[in-house]
Enzyme design. Structure first.
Site, PDB file in Angstrom:
ATOM      1  N   ASP A 270       8.239  -9.104  10.428  1.00  0.00           N
ATOM      2  CA  ASP A 270       8.378 -10.564  10.418  1.00  0.00           C
ATOM      3  C   ASP A 270       7.604 -11.141  11.593  1.00  0.00           C
ATOM      4  OD1 ASP A 270       9.110 -13.150  10.099  1.00  0.00           O
ATOM      5  OD2 ASP A 270      11.257 -12.859  10.401  1.00  0.00           O
TER       6      ASP A 270
ATOM      7  N   SER B 207       0.830  -1.210   0.000  1.00  0.00           N
ATOM      8  CA  SER B 207       0.000   0.000   0.000  1.00  0.00           C
ATOM      9  C   SER B 207       0.860   1.254   0.000  1.00  0.00           C
ATOM     10  CB  SER B 207      -0.916   0.056   1.234  1.00  0.00           C
ATOM     11  OG  SER B 207      -1.678  -1.109   1.363  1.00  0.00           O
TER      12      SER B 207
END
Length: 799
Positions: free
Chosen positions: A322, A250
């Site tokens: 992560d 995005s």
């Protein structure tokens, strides 16, 4: 003869009656945007005005009534989409699409989203305002299921409509959380390459953070050789068959008053999500005496993930942190029910599931779990190695309060209240963008972050036995990257690396600097932004990085090997400004050449299957610019050739020649015919649109489209051997919220508001979207009522 004519006449009458009957029946399947309906559970009348694009504007005296009406109107336009989304986490796609989806169902069941949802629901406070609004919304959805027309897809698949529950809402959010995680594609592949090729090859990949790229600035004023590849292949195979889109990336930026012409905040946001039909977002404007929000909803989720009102606006991008790790486990050879830990042998958890399969027998599915998570061996048929690998995902390890977070941010009235809700987002990791009427701008990286032991990289499969490669601690939300009212007067995110806090960089699968660099260049050089100039920026198709990369690689071309026509095109390429317009020749020549650079660099060592997997990772995107300037490195040599050691120069020259040959083959010898519109196209595909006879009725497009991967107008496509760039991902909406004129803020959807193929709003925004146009997000009640195309009124049932 007369008898024959009578038979023909009778047949003609029957055919006409069948056509009329079919037309009348199909007409009953359309959404109803006007009239009056009774609905049990309402306390008062609710009025829904539909604007000219089918956006509902819901007016009610209470939030519960408004959310119940929202559930109904959402379902009548998007029930099929809701149905598919709730099925993913609980392994229900094979029941709709047959045996081809069994592996996908196995994979998603093994993630444990549905099990985590069940655990969450045992602890939920059903008396909380969040739960009350969720249940009101579900009452509306189920009222449509019981009383409304059945969408045509249910007839085509033979599927029975069933009521929705709060479990379905949580499962939908869980699916969204997983599609954000990139570790499932990257960690096993890197482990495999490390085991197979050695550390030296990995040193020449852009794995860790690159201090030379554009980072988001913070501001606080206070093995086995083959198992990894097989896991990556299994995950890729499961995700490739999903009939609903993945969340990918995005853009967003929020301009403080000092950067705008009006002295008021402007927010821009365009979440990048896989294109599909229907598109992801359902728009709805909800207004009550004490609550108002113009929002963008996922199918089956009551609270908008994107939204604004007169006080504040918010948007989202992917953080790309992560939150998913893999662990090698050790099973007890004498007792297959146990696995090893630093504290000794522990019992495996066994989970049994049954997958219903359309036109087939039920599939009994069993998987095992360690303390880290599901063991993936056996999840896919091709994983047959003995060494077990378990997957640890932060979403299922911690308490799930994501819906509490969504309730909090949608009901916040100022920056402080908004920020208070954010620590409840543990996964997926989100960059939350904020602006308000008071002039505040902010960005928070919202996720449950953790710290790993020193020298341990979470980009590889970890040791699950020793206990030495576990998270050291979970970080407090105050340690997350963020910026509130920074002195440079804007905040932004393009899924790129955030700067460090307290000397710590947060590991993740961040995208390269391309979009971030362009955003920063444009924002830094202008202080009189308005809605019109921001709308031009969100459509920007120019790369700041690719021309620099072209200049670097062109230096390596030996022009003595080029003919006159090639020299002309190389000269054009050297003067290319990086723009991806439909008539650009250089854009096409660049991408063909870049693909062959990647192929000729990596495929000989990786092999075709691993190279294909590599192309699907963010690691590949990060490597393009970083690797091109690497003058020497292990990857340049083609290990399949014995008589020569290739260099970067060899690879670049061969890749240009390969690209040229492929373009001549596809489009002929005249480079004037090699234009971007020939290869860069967008088709919005319906899950059933793959059936040839239904494609033209259900799919939307294809359209030639401007833009490319990693420009602001991020029309992303996969690299493959075809050389045709079918756009798979891009802006799922383009929103611009201007607090100097909040009632005239603008937006667009990729196709249309409705997911019902029989609705006039199924694709009425598609061509506007391709042309880069916008429409108003209406909020003025008088304007809405006087210009409304239709009105639907819900009244309480007497029962």
């Amino acid at each position: 003869m007369k008898t024959f004519k009578k038979i023909l006449l009778l047949l003609a009458v029957v055919i006409v009656l069948l056509v009329i009957g079919t037309a009348l029946f199909m007409n009953t399947l359309k959404p109803e945007y006007s009239g009056q309906k009774t609905m049990a559970g309402l306390s008062d009348e609710v009025t829904v005005f539909y604007d000219s694009f089918g956006i509902p504007h819901i007016y009610a005296e209470s939030e519960e009534d408004a959310f119940q009406a929202l559930g109904y109107v959402h379902a009548q336009d998007r029930l099929w989409q809701m149905e598919l989304l709730r099925r993913v986490a609980k392994g229900g796609l094979s029941e709709v699409f047959g045996p081809d989806l069994v592996d996908t169902d196995k994979f998603f069941l093994s993630l444990g989203i549905d099990e985590h949802t069940k655990a969450t629901l045992t602890n939920i406070d059903n008396g909380s305002p969040m739960a009350a609004l969720c249940n009101a919304y579900l009452d509306g959805v189920n009222s449509f299921i019981e009383n409304g027309p059945t969408p045509v897809e249910f007839y085509l698949t033979g599927l029975e409509k069933k009521p929705f529950t709060l479990e379905d809402v949580y499962n939908a959010v869980g699916y969204m959380a997983f599609t954000f995680a990139m570790g499932h594609k990257t960690d096993p592949l890197l482990t495999d390459l490390k085991n197979d090729l050695g550390e030296e090859y990995l040193n020449d990949l852009a794995i860790e953070s690159d201090s030379s790229t554009v980072w988001i600035k913070n501001y606080k004023n206070v093995s086995s050789d083959s198992i990894a590849t097989n896991i990556t292949a299994a995950v890729t195979k499961a995700l490739d068959k999903l009939p609903i889109p993945l969340f990918v990336g995005s853009n967003s930026w929020v301009l403080a008053p000092e950067k705008t012409k009006s002295g008021k905040v402007i927010l821009a946001n365009d979440p990048h999500i896989g294109f599909a039909q229907p598109s992801v977002w359902y728009e709805a404007h909800v207004s009550t005496p004490h609550y108002e929000k113009y929002g963008y909803h996922m199918a089956g989720v009551p609270f908008p993930l994107l939204g604004h009102d007169r006080n504040l606006a918010y948007g989202l991008t992917m953080f790309q942190n992560d939150d998913l790790n893999f662990y090698f486990e050790e099973l007890n050879q004498a007792d297959s029910t146990k696995y090893n830990t630093e504290e000794g042998w522990k019992e495996l958890q066994v989970v049994e599931k049954t997958i219903s399969v359309k036109d087939g027998d039920d599939v009994l599915f069993t998987y095992k779990k360690t303390r880290h998570g599901p063991i993936l061996n056996g999840i896919a048929d091709q994983i047959t190695q003995e060494r077990p690998v378990a997957m640890s995902w932060i979403y299922t390890r911690l308490e799930n309060k994501v819906l509490d977070a969504l309730y909090g941010i949608t009901h916040a009235e100022n920056l402080d209240e908004f920020q208070e809700a954010l620590p409840n987002i543990h996964a997926p990791g989100l960059n939350v963008m904020y602006g308000d009427a008071e002039g505040n701008v902010a960005w928070w990286a919202s996720a449950q972050l953790y710290q790993m032991p020193d020298s341990i990289s979470s980009k590889f499969i970890l040791n699950g036995v020793s206990g030495e490669e576990e998270p050291v601690r979970y970080l407090d939300f105050s340690e997350n990257p963020s910026a509130i009212n920074p002195p440079w007067n804007y905040v932004y995110s393009a899924n790129n690396q955030p700067d460090s806090i307290a000397g710590m960089l947060y590991p993740g699968y961040y995208l390269p600097e391309n979009r971030a660099k362009r955003i920063v260049e444009l924002l830094d050089n202008k202080n009189d932004w308005d809605k019109e100039s921001v709308s031009e920026m969100i459509l920007d198709v120019t790369s700041s990085v690719n021309p620099r990369l072209v200049s670097e690689l062109i230096k390596l071309l030996d022009i003595s090997h080029l003919d006159q026509q090639q020299l002309v095109e190389v000269d054009k390429l050297s003067n290319w400004d990086g723009s991806y317009t439909l008539d650009s020749q250089s854009a096409l020549l660049y991408h063909r050449s870049e693909y062959y650079v990647l192929k000729n660099t990596f495929e000989d060592e990786m092999g075709p299957e691993r190279f294909k997997q590599f192309l699907s990772t963010h690691l590949m995107k990060r490597h393009i610019a970083w690797g091109a300037i690497m003058k020497v490195g292990k990857w340049w040599d083609n290990v399949l050739t014995q008589d020569v050691v290739e260099t970067r120069n060899h690879i670049v020259l061969k890749s240009f020649a390969d690209a040229w040959t492929s373009l001549v083959k596809d489009f002929g010898p005249d480079p004037n015919e090699w234009t971007w519109d020939k290869v860069h196209t967008l088709e919005h595909k319906h899950p059933i649109g793959q059936v040839a006879s239904l494609r033209k009725y259900l799919n939307v497009g294809p359209f030639p489209v401007e833009g490319s991967r990693e420009v602001i107008n991020n029309m992303t496509f996969p690299y493959d051997s075809t050389g045709f760039y079918k756009v798979s991902t891009g802006p799922s909406t383009r929103r611009i919220i201007d607090f100097s004129d909040i009632e005239n803020s603008i937006s667009i959807l990729p196709t249309g508001q409705s997911g019902n193929p029989l609705s006039e709003h199924y694709k009425d925004q598609a061509e506007l979207y391709v042309r880069g146009e916008f429409r108003k997000m209406m909020m003025n009640q008088n304007e809405i009522e006087t210009t409304s195309k239709s009105k639907l009124v819900f009244v309480p049932s007497e029962n």
